[in-house]
Structures are given as structure tokens and as C-alpha cells.
Design a protein around this motif. Structure first.
Motif, PDB file in Angstrom:
ATOM      1  N   GLN A   1      62.421  67.873  81.817  1.00  0.00           N
ATOM      2  CA  GLN A   1      61.851  67.027  80.760  1.00  0.00           C
ATOM      3  C   GLN A   1      60.437  66.579  81.127  1.00  0.00           C
ATOM      4  OE1 GLN A   1      65.134  64.221  80.678  1.00  0.00           O
ATOM      5  NE2 GLN A   1      65.449  64.637  78.503  1.00  0.00           N
TER       6      GLN A   1
ATOM      7  N   ILE B   1      63.511  59.388  75.704  1.00  0.00           N
ATOM      8  CA  ILE B   1      64.270  60.192  76.669  1.00  0.00           C
ATOM      9  C   ILE B   1      65.743  59.782  76.650  1.00  0.00           C
ATOM     10  CG2 ILE B   1      64.594  60.536  79.176  1.00  0.00           C
ATOM     11  CD1 ILE B   1      62.261  62.102  78.061  1.00  0.00           C
TER      12      ILE B   1
ATOM     13  N   ARG C   1      57.513  67.602  78.677  1.00  0.00           N
ATOM     14  CA  ARG C   1      56.942  66.540  77.845  1.00  0.00           C
ATOM     15  C   ARG C   1      55.617  66.000  78.370  1.00  0.00           C
ATOM     16  NH1 ARG C   1      60.418  63.660  74.298  1.00  0.00           N
ATOM     17  NH2 ARG C   1      62.464  64.617  74.131  1.00  0.00           N
ATOM     18  N   VAL C   2      55.414  66.055  79.693  1.00  0.00           N
ATOM     19  CA  VAL C   2      54.210  65.435  80.251  1.00  0.00           C
ATOM     20  C   VAL C   2      53.241  66.473  80.829  1.00  0.00           C
ATOM     21  CG1 VAL C   2      53.379  63.867  82.056  1.00  0.00           C
ATOM     22  CG2 VAL C   2      55.412  63.280  80.728  1.00  0.00           C
TER      23      VAL C   2
ATOM     24  N   ALA D   1      65.134  58.939  88.139  1.00  0.00           N
ATOM     25  CA  ALA D   1      65.528  58.659  86.754  1.00  0.00           C
ATOM     26  C   ALA D   1      66.743  57.755  86.668  1.00  0.00           C
ATOM     27  CB  ALA D   1      65.814  59.979  86.033  1.00  0.00           C
TER      28      ALA D   1
ATOM     29  N   MET E   1      49.282  61.692  75.079  1.00  0.00           N
ATOM     30  CA  MET E   1      50.126  60.876  74.198  1.00  0.00           C
ATOM     31  C   MET E   1      49.406  59.632  73.699  1.00  0.00           C
ATOM     32  SD  MET E   1      53.906  60.501  75.772  1.00  0.00           S
ATOM     33  CE  MET E   1      54.504  61.933  76.620  1.00  0.00           C
TER      34      MET E   1
ATOM     35  N   CYS F   1      63.251  60.863  83.036  1.00  0.00           N
ATOM     36  CA  CYS F   1      63.181  62.309  82.792  1.00  0.00           C
ATOM     37  C   CYS F   1      63.835  63.099  83.920  1.00  0.00           C
ATOM     38  CB  CYS F   1      61.723  62.755  82.704  1.00  0.00           C
ATOM     39  SG  CYS F   1      60.902  62.330  81.181  1.00  0.00           S
TER      40      CYS F   1
END
Lengths: 297, 245
Positions: free
Chosen positions: A207, B99, A211-212, B70, B87, A203
Motif C-alpha cells: 500500500q 487505509i 499510494r505514496v 502499521a 496529495m 499501510c
């Protein structure tokens, strides 16, 4: 060894002679202090209700008294709700408070996140500046807004000052500070490592945040939004100075109470106050239910 | 392979100075040391989560010292898993591939593969809430392995587990290391874990890494092993190269 012997100085006086005191006085004192405050809160609301029932039950002819629903309408509450000024005030209050809450969240989420997660030059100063609306007398916030708008282009001044946008801006100035504090505390409570894991999984910062982190702030955002909404509902000082208290124009419920009081209509003032209490309680209850795990809309 | 050359890290008053060590491809490295010695800091520096003052970090020969986390292709398993609370397990396992914009059917196949390998198929539709410590570690491992990383960094993954679950996870880690050929750096202070898992054992003490022991590798990747698909691992000579700085 004699070290474990009951005759050792360590065992004098004997442990057997000690008995813990009763816990009842502890809970009585703690509960007593709490009950005094809660009782006072309930008492002021009950007094409002009692006043309305005793003083405001007669003399209102909103609907035909022969109708079966007449007792529900022909009272102080019915009279208040039938007043177009108060109806406008309720509408403007609901709209301005909701907009204020949304705008506050838009600012509180990024500011709260940056304050919680990052060290940067001037962070302490920024932290102190964000507290200004909380510690400053509300009237001063309104006055300062009024002064600020002396230095903006005339078209902007005319569009905002003493107009509906001034209501929202004045409410937002104060509410936002509370929302920022709440969101910062929310981000502080979210484990930083989950975000770090997201970064290692591919990420970007944005992101990982989207997303988290953000999904985990749902309850915090709800609390911050509710707090901002409730704070905006109770705002009065800055509104009076910056937006004025013009009937049917910049009148929200808090200014209605002030206007009704100023013309000596205590009954209407109390009625509007109770409408505000009902609105605040409804928002708090809905927010709490929505935020709980077992309830989704 | 993981190679750390003259690495210095400063975080406030805490310092690690000129650390050097290397772990050959496919080997399982155990980094040991007392509490507060900087094991986790060193691991996080390798993963790109802590800034490096000077020195180099090389992964399979490539200098990644200033790369973003990343871009390093490292699977990272922090202590207690740090699973994403909102999640489902299925989404956590597929997260790294989502991703990377991998097509959905391929993600589903990879998730099923990992679920079988880690024996967590029955957990796929659950959120982390209520999972046991061992289950959380399995999910965290699956999440870290999903994109076929070259390197796996584990921060005390067994510290919160009971003895029986710990033995199961040790077997699992040994199997993952053997089957996937991933190069592992595992932080612990537990000697038993080191004995069970280590190809190479590193000791961090007084800000320096020394080789504590160099065991005969019995976890070396098997030829033609059934690896997590996507990144075939280069095979190096067995035995670690560890330099005392």
C-alpha cells in the motif's frame, strides 16, 4: 590588541591588492566546448536535409503533378512514405518500440525499487548483471539470444526467432537495462521517510508503495519509458542477428536504413534516417511536455 | 504509556545498549541528546522503523517489539514533516482513515475537525508544494493524529522553524497533549523546547538514557478533554518512571 591590526602578518599581502579575474574566459571555454558538440549534431542533421533537397527533389511521381499538393508529395519523403515496405517498417517500429517501453517499465519499476530500498544477499552481483546489456556489444546480445533459443522447445523457437517477437525481445533486452538504471535513480531521489510515515499510518509495504511512492515516480517513469523507447528505436545489431532483416516481416526503421544502404539507395536511407530523427524528437518533446507540471493530458 | 526495557539496537558500527525508560500515559516525554547520539534511531525503533537486536518495547502494556509499524497505532511526525508530495492536504489528513476503510462521510468529518484544531482549513485543497515550514508541521501533525493514535512520536518537529512559528507550534503541541491525552515522545536537542513541553525529560548520552529532570506535569490530560475521537487514553499516575540502566 594588535591581532586585528593591518600590520599583522595575516594581512600581508594586503587584501586590497587582489582583484578576481574576469569570468568571461571561463564561460567562453565552457560554452565553446558545448557549442562544438551541439554544432556537430545540428550539422549532421542539416547535411541530411540538404542532401535530400539537392538530390531527392526530382524524379518522384507519387501524385499527379498538376495537383496543388504535388510539391508536398512528389519528393524523396513522399516516395519513402508511399513505399509499402517502409510503411510497414514504420508501423512495426512504432508498435515494437512502444511495447518495449511498456515491458521495460514493468521490469524496471520493481527491480529499481528493490535495488534502491533494500539490502539483500547478492545485490552487488545483481547490480553488475543488470549492466551487462549496457556494456556488451549489441551484436553479442543478439548472438547470445540466438544461442539461448537453441535450447528452448522447437515450437517456441519457431514462434520467436526471425519473427516479430524476436524484434521486441531483442529491443527489450537492451532497453530494459537503461530503464532499470533510470528507475533506480528515481527511487534513490524519493525521500524514504515518506514511505516510512505511510507504514506508521497503517499501510502495508504494497500500500505504501502503491499510494505514496509510485505516484511520486511519474516523471521518472516517463523518463525511463522515453529512454527505453528511444533506445529501442536505435537498436540494430541484435535485431540483425536474432530477428533478421526480412523485408515486410522483421524490418524496422533501423534495418530499413541498412537494407536501403546495402542496395545503394542512399536517398531512401537518408530519408528513413530523417523519419527516425523526427520520431525520436517528437517522442522526447511530448514526454517532456507531459512530464512538466503545467501540462497534463 | 511507552516503556522501553533493555533495548539494544545495532546499525553497522552504531550501537545503543540496554536502554530502559518509560513515559506514563498522557505524558509528554522529551528525549534529548547530542547530534549523532542515537535519538532518532531510538524514536524510529519505538515506531517500528528500525530493527531491535534485543529488549522489549511496550505500548500501553502490550509488547510490540516485533510488530509492524502499521500495527502499533503510533502517530509519527518526522523532521520537516515528510508530507506526501502528490496529495492534497485533505487527502493527507484522511490518509490513515482511508487505509482503514473508514466510510467517506466519517473521514470528511474527521478532516474538518483536524483542520479546525490545527487551523489549516484554508490549506485543505493545496498540495505541500509552497506550504511554509509551520504549515507543513501542522499538516504532518494532523496526518499523524487522524486515526487517534495512543502514542505520538515527533522527530525534531521544530528544528526548521523561525522563532515565532516555533512558539506557535509549541503552544499547539501543548494543547494537543492536553486535549487528546496522547502519550508523546519528542526528540530534540533544544533545551527551550524541553522547558516548554516536557513532563519528563530524558537524556541520551553515551548509549544510555538517564533522567535529566522530571518536571511537575502541567500538561496532564484534562478530564473530559476534547480528544481526537476514537481511542480513549488510559490515565496513569503523574510523574514518569525512568530507570537508569
Amino acid at each position: 590588541m594588535s591581532t586585528s591590526s593591518p600590520t599583522h602578518p595575516l594581512f600581508e599581502p594586503s587584501a586590497e591588492s587582489h582583484r578576481a579575474r574576469s569570468d568571461v574566459p571561463f564561460f567562453l571555454i565552457m560554452g565553446g566546448i558545448g557549442i562544438v558538440y551541439v554544432a556537430l549534431l545540428i550539422a549532421i542533421l542539416a547535411a541530411d536535409g540538404f542532401y535530400l533537397v539537392r538530390e531527392g527533389g526530382e524524379g518522384h511521381e507519387i501524385v499527379d503533378s498538376a495537383a496543388w499538393y504535388a510539391p508536398l508529395c512528389n519528393n524523396a519523403l513522399g516516395a519513402a512514405l508511399a513505399d509499402p515496405h517502409i510503411r510497414y517498417s514504420i508501423r512495426l517500429t512504432l508498435v515494437s518500440c512502444t511495447l518495449t517501453a511498456i515491458l521495460s517499465l514493468w521490469v524496471a519499476v520493481p527491480v529499481g525499487y528493490l535495488l534502491s530500498r533494500h539490502e539483500f544477499f547478492g545485490k552487488n552481483l545483481l547490480d553488475a548483471i543488470l549492466d551487462i546489456p549496457i556494456v556488451l556489444p549489441p551484436l553479442v546480445v543478439g548472438l547470445s539470444l540466438l544461442i539461448l533459443f537453441q535450447y528452448v522447445p522447437a515450437w517456441l523457437r519457431e514462434a520467436v526467432v526471425y519473427q516479430v517477437p524476436a524484434v521486441i525481445l531483442a529491443q527489450w533486452m537492451v532497453s530494459c537495462a537503461f530503464a532499470v538504471r533510470t528507475m533506480r535513480a528515481t527511487f534513490d531521489q524519493i525521500d524514504k521517510r515518506r514511505e516510512q510515515v505511510a507504514l506508521t499510518l497503517g499501510c502495508s509495504r504494497a500500500q505504501a508503495f502503491g499510494r505514496v511512492v509510485l505516484p511520486e515516480t511519474k516523471r521518472g517513469m516517463l523518463t525511463a519509458g522515453t529512454l527505453a523507447w528511444a533506445r529501442a528505436l536505435g537498436e540494430f545489431g541484435p535485431l540483425l542477428v536474432f530477428a533478421g532483416a526480412t523485408r515486410g516481416k522483421t524490418e524496422v526503421l533501423s534495418t530499413t536504413v541498412f537494407l536501403e544502404l546495402s542496395i545503394g539507395d542512399l536517398e531512401a536511407a537518408v530519408t528513413v534516417s530523417l523519419i527516425m530523427v523526427a520520431a525520436a524528437v517528437a517522442v522526447l518533446v511530448v514526454a517532456r511536455l507531459w512530464g512538466s507540471r503545467n501540462f497534463t493530458l | 504509556m511507552i516503556a522501553v526495557e533493555n533495548l539494544s539496537i545495532e546499525l553497522g558500527s552504531f550501537r545503543l545498549r540496554e536502554i530502559s525508560f518509560s513515559i506514563e500515559p498522557g505524558q509528554y516525554g522529551l528525549l534529548m541528546g547530542k547530534t549523532g547520539s542515537g535519538k532518532t534511531t531510538l524514536l524510529e525503533a519505538v515506531a517500528g522503523l528500525k530493527p531491535v537486536r534485543q529488549g522489549r518495547i511496550l505500548l500501553h502494556g502490550q509488547d510490540v517489539t516485533h510488530w509492524k509499524p502499521a500495527d502499533r497505532n503510533i502517530g509519527y511526525v518526522p523532521q520537516d514533516g515528510a508530507l506526501f508530495t502528490t496529495m492534497q492536504v485533505r487527502d493527507q489528513l484522511g490518509f490513515a482513515l482511508t487505509i482503514r476503510h473508514v466510510p467517506r462521510p466519517k473521514i470528511d468529518r474527521r478532516v474538518d475537525y483536524l483542520a479546525r484544531m490545527l487551523d489549516i482549513g484554508h490549506l485543505l485543497d493545496r498540495t505541500p508544494h509552497g506550504l511554509s515550514g509551520g504549515e507543513k508541521q501542522r499538516v504532518a501533525l494532523g496526518r499523524a493524529l487522524a486515526f487517534g493514535p495512543q502514542v505520538l512520536c515527533l522527530d525534531e518537529p521544530l528544528s526548521a522553524l523561525d522563532d515565532q512559528t516555533r512558539d506557535q507550534i509549541i503552544d499547539l503541541l501543548r494543547r494537543i497533549s492536553r486535549e487528546t491525552g496522547v502519550t508523546c515522545l519528542h526528540v530534540t536537542h533544544n533545551l527551550e523546547e524541553a522547558r516548554a513541553l516536557a513532563d519528563v525529560q530524558l537524556l541520551l548520552q553515551d548509549g544510555q538514557v538517564t533522567v535529566s529532570s522530571c518536571l511537575e506535569s502541567n500538561h496532564a490530560p484534562a478530564k473530559g478533554a476534547n480528544s481526537v475521537p476514537s481511542s480513549p487514553q488510559p490515565r496513569g499516575p503523574s510523574g514518569a518512571v525512568v530507570r537508569q540502566s
